[in-house]
Design a protein around this motif. Structure first.
Motif, PDB file in Angstrom:
ATOM      1  N   LYS A  26       0.808  -1.222   0.000  1.00 14.61           N
ATOM      2  CA  LYS A  26       0.000   0.000   0.000  1.00 14.61           C
ATOM      3  C   LYS A  26       0.839   1.270   0.000  1.00 14.61           C
ATOM      4  N   LYS A  27       1.837   1.319   0.865  1.00 17.53           N
ATOM      5  CA  LYS A  27       2.641   2.536   0.966  1.00 17.53           C
ATOM      6  C   LYS A  27       3.457   2.784  -0.298  1.00 17.53           C
ATOM      7  N   SER A  29       1.049   3.942  -3.103  1.00 22.40           N
ATOM      8  CA  SER A  29       0.658   5.344  -2.898  1.00 22.40           C
ATOM      9  C   SER A  29       1.808   6.281  -3.246  1.00 22.40           C
ATOM     10  N   SER A  30       3.023   5.906  -2.842  1.00 22.48           N
ATOM     11  CA  SER A  30       4.197   6.750  -3.119  1.00 22.48           C
ATOM     12  C   SER A  30       4.449   6.874  -4.614  1.00 22.48           C
ATOM     13  N   CYS A  71      -3.695   5.176   0.871  1.00 18.21           N
ATOM     14  CA  CYS A  71      -3.181   4.001   1.596  1.00 18.21           C
ATOM     15  C   CYS A  71      -3.905   3.732   2.912  1.00 18.21           C
ATOM     16  N   ASP A  72      -4.672   4.715   3.412  1.00 16.28           N
ATOM     17  CA  ASP A  72      -5.293   4.527   4.730  1.00 16.28           C
ATOM     18  C   ASP A  72      -6.800   4.764   4.697  1.00 16.28           C
ATOM     19  N   TYR A 106      -1.932  10.991  -0.431  1.00 16.29           N
ATOM     20  CA  TYR A 106      -1.212   9.762  -0.065  1.00 16.29           C
ATOM     21  C   TYR A 106      -1.964   8.996   1.018  1.00 16.29           C
ATOM     22  N   TYR A 107      -2.390   9.693   2.080  1.00 14.07           N
ATOM     23  CA  TYR A 107      -3.090   9.025   3.183  1.00 14.07           C
ATOM     24  C   TYR A 107      -4.504   8.604   2.788  1.00 14.07           C
TER      25      TYR A 107
END
Length: 342
Positions: A63-64, A67-68, A171-172, A167-168
């Protein structure tokens, strides 16, 4: 699925409505309004990028990292836009005022010829109205465009935070939804989550398909205008592509400025340009749209037209663009609540 407690569910809905009401009051405070706009824009961008994010997840990217990668690509695209597209728009916009004046002279000459032919005053009034309205609308459009760009410059530091928020959101998002569901009774949370998933599935498919069609129409219009040697091809193709998001009426709104600018070349070129754009719209409506959009919104055409009329009255062009997506959201909410409660 187990039916939920109607009374508790209604209380939760009322709490959400009160929260929205309080937010509508708080948004009048400039700093809160700016913050909400930033979050809203970041959410929309993240929502549009979500299919790409999910594709990377399915390919095995965590996920991170997914997103990056998307944020790096987004920042690169923004920089490329500012280096290539924005300067081109500015260069074209420098000649817009001259084109409007030339259009005014053209319509005035046409008006004089009509008077010589003895045509009644109705046609004269129509020509004058078309000129003045188009003049006002085109100037207003570019004033808003320049104001928006200048606004971005003034709030550059604020909007630099947007990639981090996006980004958040990417991924979140699942964790955010779970935390937001705390305001609802435990027995209703699964239903609310199911409604959100249904909205996401239908609305996501609609938005992505519309963006794809918008891109196709923009590129095809650009090449048509280049081929016909019409001035301001980049600006006019972008306008036509954006208007194409509006069902039924959008293509008409998009063709009008193109036809007016094409008249400056000659009536013959204007006619051929309109014919090319008509063929493009037929291809889009008969071939591309059914394959890309399909039956994603499942709305009766009359319902769509009514939504567009309401959206236009409430929010103008932006209201018409948002009318159908909001209608889709309310439709899904109504159908799901009707299924789970009754």
């Amino acid at each position: 699925m187990k039916k939920i407690n109607l009374k508790k569910f209604v209380i939760s809905i009322i709490c959400v409505i009160v929260f929205i009401f309080l937010m509508s009051i708080a948004i009048r405070i400039p700093i809160i309004k700016q913050l909400i706009n930033l979050i809203f824009i970041s959410f929309i961008v993240a929502y549009i990028l979500k299919p790409l994010y999910m594709l990377l997840i399915r390919k095995g990217v965590n996920k991170k990292a997914a997103s990056s990668l998307i944020i790096i690509g987004l920042v690169g695209l923004i920089l490329l836009t500012f280096m290539v597209v924005i300067p081109s728009i500015f260069r074209e916009s420098l000649h817009i005022n001259k084109a409007i004046n030339d259009l005014g002279k053209y319509l005035t000459d046409a008006n004089m010829k009509i008077k010589v032919l003895g045509t009644n005053k109705i046609m004269n009034g129509i020509i004058n109205t078309v000129y003045h309205k188009s003049n006002i609308q085109i100037l207003a459009l570019f004033n808003k465009l320049l104001d928006s760009i200048m606004g971005l410059g003034e709030n550059l530091l604020t909007y630099m935070v947007a990639p981090l928020i996006i980004y958040y959101f990417l991924c979140d998002s699942e964790n955010m939804i779970n935390k937001a569901l705390i305001v609802f009774p435990p027995e209703s949370r699964n239903v609310i989550k199911k409604i959100i998933e249904d909205i996401d599935k239908v609305l996501g498919r609609y938005i992505i398909s519309q963006l794809i069609l918008c891109g196709i129409i923009t590129i095809a219009t650009f090449f048509i205008l280049i081929y016909m040697k019409i001035d301001f091809p980049l600006i006019l193709s972008l306008i036509n592509g954006i208007f194409n998001i509006i069902p039924y009426f959008g293509p008409i709104f998009g063709i009008i400025p193109i036809a007016l600018i094409a008249l400056l070349a000659s009536p013959k070129i204007a006619l051929y340009t309109i014919l090319w754009l008509f063929v493009l719209q037929q291809i889009e409506g008969s071939l591309l749209s059914p394959k890309i959009i399909g039956d994603s919104i499942s709305m009766h055409p009359l319902t769509v037209i009514l939504l567009l009329m309401i959206g236009g009255k409430v929010g103008g062009i932006l209201g018409m663009i948002l009318a159908v997506p909001l209608g889709v959201v309310f439709k899904v909410i109504y159908e799901d609540i009707n299924y789970y409660l009754f």
